[in-house]
Design a protein around this motif. Structure first.
Motif, PDB file in Angstrom:
ATOM      1  N   ARG A  39       0.859  -1.181   0.000  1.00 46.28           N
ATOM      2  CA  ARG A  39       0.000   0.000   0.000  1.00 46.28           C
ATOM      3  C   ARG A  39       0.895   1.231   0.000  1.00 46.28           C
ATOM      4  N   THR A  40       0.545   2.191  -0.831  1.00 50.63           N
ATOM      5  CA  THR A  40       1.346   3.408  -0.919  1.00 50.63           C
ATOM      6  C   THR A  40       1.365   4.122   0.421  1.00 50.63           C
ATOM      7  N   PRO A  41       2.542   4.401   0.968  1.00 47.01           N
ATOM      8  CA  PRO A  41       2.593   5.056   2.284  1.00 47.01           C
ATOM      9  C   PRO A  41       2.128   6.498   2.200  1.00 47.01           C
ATOM     10  N   LEU A  42       1.537   6.953   3.258  1.00 48.84           N
ATOM     11  CA  LEU A  42       1.081   8.336   3.364  1.00 48.84           C
ATOM     12  C   LEU A  42       2.085   9.109   4.216  1.00 48.84           C
ATOM     13  N   LEU A  43       2.818  10.003   3.587  1.00 50.44           N
ATOM     14  CA  LEU A  43       3.822  10.791   4.289  1.00 50.44           C
ATOM     15  C   LEU A  43       3.317  12.218   4.442  1.00 50.44           C
ATOM     16  N   ALA A  44       3.492  12.748   5.639  1.00 50.47           N
ATOM     17  CA  ALA A  44       3.048  14.109   5.916  1.00 50.47           C
ATOM     18  C   ALA A  44       3.987  15.112   5.258  1.00 50.47           C
ATOM     19  N   THR A  45       3.433  16.120   4.622  1.00 48.50           N
ATOM     20  CA  THR A  45       4.213  17.195   4.012  1.00 48.50           C
ATOM     21  C   THR A  45       3.654  18.526   4.489  1.00 48.50           C
ATOM     22  N   PRO A  46       4.473  19.587   4.479  1.00 48.15           N
ATOM     23  CA  PRO A  46       3.962  20.910   4.894  1.00 48.15           C
ATOM     24  C   PRO A  46       2.811  21.360   4.000  1.00 48.15           C
ATOM     25  N   ALA A  47       1.986  22.228   4.552  1.00 48.08           N
ATOM     26  CA  ALA A  47       0.834  22.715   3.788  1.00 48.08           C
ATOM     27  C   ALA A  47       1.243  23.721   2.719  1.00 48.08           C
ATOM     28  N   HIS A  48       2.356  24.409   2.943  1.00 45.37           N
ATOM     29  CA  HIS A  48       2.803  25.413   1.965  1.00 45.37           C
ATOM     30  C   HIS A  48       4.308  25.576   2.101  1.00 45.37           C
ATOM     31  N   TRP A  49       4.897  26.212   1.105  1.00 44.34           N
ATOM     32  CA  TRP A  49       6.326  26.485   1.153  1.00 44.34           C
ATOM     33  C   TRP A  49       6.600  27.617   2.130  1.00 44.34           C
ATOM     34  N   SER A  50       7.772  27.558   2.757  1.00 39.95           N
ATOM     35  CA  SER A  50       8.096  28.562   3.776  1.00 39.95           C
ATOM     36  C   SER A  50       8.315  29.937   3.166  1.00 39.95           C
ATOM     37  N   GLN A  74      14.951  -0.766   4.252  1.00 43.50           N
ATOM     38  CA  GLN A  74      15.909   0.164   3.657  1.00 43.50           C
ATOM     39  C   GLN A  74      15.264   0.975   2.539  1.00 43.50           C
ATOM     40  N   GLN A  75      14.475   0.315   1.714  1.00 50.09           N
ATOM     41  CA  GLN A  75      13.818   1.034   0.625  1.00 50.09           C
ATOM     42  C   GLN A  75      12.774   2.012   1.136  1.00 50.09           C
ATOM     43  N   PHE A  76      12.092   1.657   2.220  1.00 49.80           N
ATOM     44  CA  PHE A  76      11.117   2.581   2.804  1.00 49.80           C
ATOM     45  C   PHE A  76      11.824   3.815   3.346  1.00 49.80           C
ATOM     46  N   LEU A  77      12.947   3.610   4.027  1.00 50.42           N
ATOM     47  CA  LEU A  77      13.711   4.741   4.543  1.00 50.42           C
ATOM     48  C   LEU A  77      14.277   5.569   3.398  1.00 50.42           C
ATOM     49  N   ALA A  78      14.703   4.907   2.327  1.00 53.11           N
ATOM     50  CA  ALA A  78      15.199   5.637   1.163  1.00 53.11           C
ATOM     51  C   ALA A  78      14.087   6.488   0.544  1.00 53.11           C
ATOM     52  N   TYR A  79      12.875   5.966   0.540  1.00 55.85           N
ATOM     53  CA  TYR A  79      11.738   6.734   0.028  1.00 55.85           C
ATOM     54  C   TYR A  79      11.497   7.971   0.887  1.00 55.85           C
ATOM     55  N   GLN A  80      11.506   7.791   2.211  1.00 56.73           N
ATOM     56  CA  GLN A  80      11.329   8.942   3.095  1.00 56.73           C
ATOM     57  C   GLN A  80      12.439   9.964   2.874  1.00 56.73           C
ATOM     58  N   ALA A  81      13.677   9.478   2.739  1.00 55.18           N
ATOM     59  CA  ALA A  81      14.790  10.394   2.525  1.00 55.18           C
ATOM     60  C   ALA A  81      14.646  11.152   1.213  1.00 55.18           C
ATOM     61  N   SER A  82      14.148  10.470   0.170  1.00 55.21           N
ATOM     62  CA  SER A  82      13.977  11.148  -1.119  1.00 55.21           C
ATOM     63  C   SER A  82      12.925  12.241  -1.040  1.00 55.21           C
ATOM     64  N   VAL A  83      11.879  12.008  -0.253  1.00 49.39           N
ATOM     65  CA  VAL A  83      10.848  13.040  -0.077  1.00 49.39           C
ATOM     66  C   VAL A  83      11.439  14.253   0.629  1.00 49.39           C
ATOM     67  N   LEU A  84      12.180  14.016   1.711  1.00 51.14           N
ATOM     68  CA  LEU A  84      12.782  15.131   2.442  1.00 51.14           C
ATOM     69  C   LEU A  84      13.778  15.879   1.566  1.00 51.14           C
ATOM     70  N   ALA A  85      14.568  15.128   0.784  1.00 54.79           N
ATOM     71  CA  ALA A  85      15.531  15.784  -0.106  1.00 54.79           C
ATOM     72  C   ALA A  85      14.827  16.621  -1.164  1.00 54.79           C
ATOM     73  N   ALA A  86      13.703  16.121  -1.678  1.00 53.31           N
ATOM     74  CA  ALA A  86      12.953  16.876  -2.683  1.00 53.31           C
ATOM     75  C   ALA A  86      12.390  18.165  -2.092  1.00 53.31           C
ATOM     76  N   LEU A  87      11.835  18.064  -0.889  1.00 53.02           N
ATOM     77  CA  LEU A  87      11.305  19.267  -0.233  1.00 53.02           C
ATOM     78  C   LEU A  87      12.429  20.269   0.020  1.00 53.02           C
ATOM     79  N   LYS A  88      13.584  19.766   0.432  1.00 56.11           N
ATOM     80  CA  LYS A  88      14.727  20.658   0.676  1.00 56.11           C
ATOM     81  C   LYS A  88      15.179  21.324  -0.614  1.00 56.11           C
ATOM     82  N   ASP A  89      15.213  20.576  -1.696  1.00 58.75           N
ATOM     83  CA  ASP A  89      15.633  21.152  -2.972  1.00 58.75           C
ATOM     84  C   ASP A  89      14.741  22.326  -3.363  1.00 58.75           C
ATOM     85  N   VAL A  90      13.439  22.151  -3.200  1.00 62.09           N
ATOM     86  CA  VAL A  90      12.515  23.234  -3.562  1.00 62.09           C
ATOM     87  C   VAL A  90      12.704  24.433  -2.648  1.00 62.09           C
ATOM     88  N   GLU A  91      12.782  24.172  -1.344  1.00 63.43           N
ATOM     89  CA  GLU A  91      12.956  25.271  -0.397  1.00 63.43           C
ATOM     90  C   GLU A  91      14.257  26.018  -0.676  1.00 63.43           C
TER      91      GLU A  91
END
Length: 499
Positions: free
Chosen positions: A18-29, A371-388
């Motif tokens: 099942r696709t995991p549901l990861l919390a993300t900020p509501a808007h960019w800072s 490991q793959q689940f943690l890698a997925y979480q890390a990729s999400v955080l890295a993507a958010l950081k890249d945008v910010e």
């Protein structure tokens, strides 16, 4: 047994993905300079309005070696999927043989089969007779606990992962082509500025030399003027080397030798100007738009399916096997006067003792899934950081660019006034040197700031998941084999013995 197999045919052990549901900020800072409208990603580089850049991007997609490698991985994943699906189907093999038999023999049914034919003729003990056999073997694993189906599921996720990997490579490629192109144009502009400034400073040197001859300037003034012009001109070789390196990188990105684009880039062009503000959407968009994030999620799904595949090995497996064979002393007897044998029955394999190997395999699969689940979480955080990071950098650079434009205008006025005052004898030569040095530094910084704004614009589009949205050939292999069928082997070169 067959009825039980049919009833259990839909059974599969292991976790269902099942696709995991990861919390993300509501808007960019940081919202300055951007809008919350959905990002406009298709052909984002075209909004820089540079026809040559458009052509180079298209050429890079068709010629880049990383893209070709990613395309080959797509073909590999699709072939792996077909291979996994093949394990769900029965296998049928043909077995033919021919041999000589000495002595008196009578053909009989194969072991475990039933003889429904008549014996063949006997031959003398000193004679040799031919024995011909033909038949078919068939087997089918019932996959009671879903080991093969989990393998197919994992292979399907593998196709998705290879597709996303190709998109991620294209995203990086398009961004790198645009970045190196803009850097090259920036270096061209800085080279032109350094040359113009050096020529202007040569004029100042000429004026100073005339004033020295007239006795209104000192030899120190002439030396300072000559030195400043030479210092400015000394920047040109460094900038030209940096420009050449940018063109070399750009050429390699398009799959060409480093100097292939030298002629096409030789004519200076303007630094592309992006259209701002940039629609950045909301943080949750990166989960859907970033191919590297989707790649990590598909790999997580694939590793989850492999957990079920490893768990299925803990359970019994059932296969249906059968064969039918015919034999005769003459090749023509196989269809008439021959012995026919057949067998059909299930084979049950129960793992009783494997020394903990099967349970360890499950633990390995689960650890790899984590490991793959943690890698997925890390990729999400890295993507958010890249945008910010891109938003912050773009916003601050735009503010800095405005201040640099103001300072450049002021220094240009100061340089013009100091030259006029110096010619009239109302100002010292030190004021002229200071004004010219400050003007050149301000103009060069302004050009670098313009390049930085475009670079931040490119980085923001990459961070949002913008890439190539056109077609890519993933069907044509890079290497076309010749003489693939049976053919005489080529001569093997012999190594020359050492003297």
């Amino acid at each position: 047994m067959i009825l039980v197999a049919a009833l259990l045919g839909g059974c599969a052990v292991g976790p269902d993905y099942r696709t995991p549901l990861l919390a993300t900020p509501a808007h960019w800072s940081r919202t300055g300079g951007v809008t919350t409208a959905p990002p406009t990603l298709p052909r984002w580089w075209a909004r820089l309005h540079d026809p040559l850049l458009d052509r180079l991007v298209t050429e890079a997609v068709g010629g880049n070696l990383d893209v070709a490698t990613a395309s080959a991985r797509v073909r590999e994943a699709r072939a792996s999927y077909r291979q996994a699906v093949g394990a769900l189907l029965p296998t049928i093999a043909n077995s033919d043989s021919a041999r000589l038999v000495n002595g008196t023999n009578s053909l009989s049914a194969m072991p475990g089969g039933t003889n429904i034919g008549t014996p063949s003729s006997s031959v003398g003990s000193n004679d040799a007779a031919g024995l011909y056999q033909a038949g078919f073997d068939a087997s089918w694993e019932l996959d009671l606990f879903g080991a093969n189906r989990r393998a197919v599921e994992a292979a399907g996720y593998g196709i998705d992962a290879s597709d996303e990997n190709l998109r991620a490579v294209l995203m990086t490629l398009v961004g790198d082509v645009a970045s190196n192109y803009v850097q090259a144009r920036g270096y061209q502009a800085r080279i032109a500025l350094a040359r113009r400034t050096a020529l202007s400073q040569d004029e100042t040197t000429k004026i100073t030399r005339n004033r020295l001859a007239a006795g209104t300037a000192s030899a120190a003034d002439l030396a300072n003027a000559t030195g400043q012009a030479a210092t400015t001109r000394a920047f040109v070789p460094t900038l030209e080397a940096a420009y050449a390196e940018a063109v070399h990188r750009l050429s390699v990105l398009t799959g060409r030798p480093p100097a292939a684009l030298a002629d096409r880039m030789a004519r200076p062009g303007p630094i592309p100007t992006p259209k701002l503000p940039v629609p950045a959407g909301v943080p949750a968009d990166v989960l859907l738009l970033r191919p590297d994030v989707r790649l990590a999620e598909r790999r997580y799904a694939q590793s989850t399916a492999r957990v079920g595949q490893a768990e299925a090995a803990l359970y019994p497996s059932v296969s249906l096997t059968g064969n039918i064979a015919t034999s005769g002393t003459k090749l023509g007897d196989l269809g008439r006067n021959s012995s026919i044998s057949w067998s059909l029955g299930p084979t049950l394999t129960v793992p009783i003792f494997k020394g903990g190997k099967l349970r360890a395999a499950v633990d390995i699969a689960q650890a790899q899934r984590d490991q793959q689940f943690l890698a997925y979480q890390a990729s999400v955080l890295a993507a958010l950081k890249d945008v910010e990071d891109a938003l912050v950098s773009l916003g601050h650079e735009r503010s800095r660019n405005g201040l640099l434009a103001t300072s450049t205008t002021a220094y240009r006025q100061a340089a013009s006034l100091s030259q006029s005052l110096y010619r009239s004898g109302s100002s010292s030569f030190l004021d002229v040197l200071t004004a010219e040095r400050s003007l050149y530094s301000a103009e060069d910084a302004l050009l670098q700031s313009r390049v930085k704004i475009v670079a931040d614009y490119i980085a923001l589009n990459k961070a949002l998941g913008a890439g190539w949205d056109g077609d890519v050939d993933v069907l044509t292999p890079e290497v076309i084999d010749a003489d693939t069928g049976p053919h005489p082997a080529g001569a093997i070169p012999l190594r020359r013995a050492a003297p």
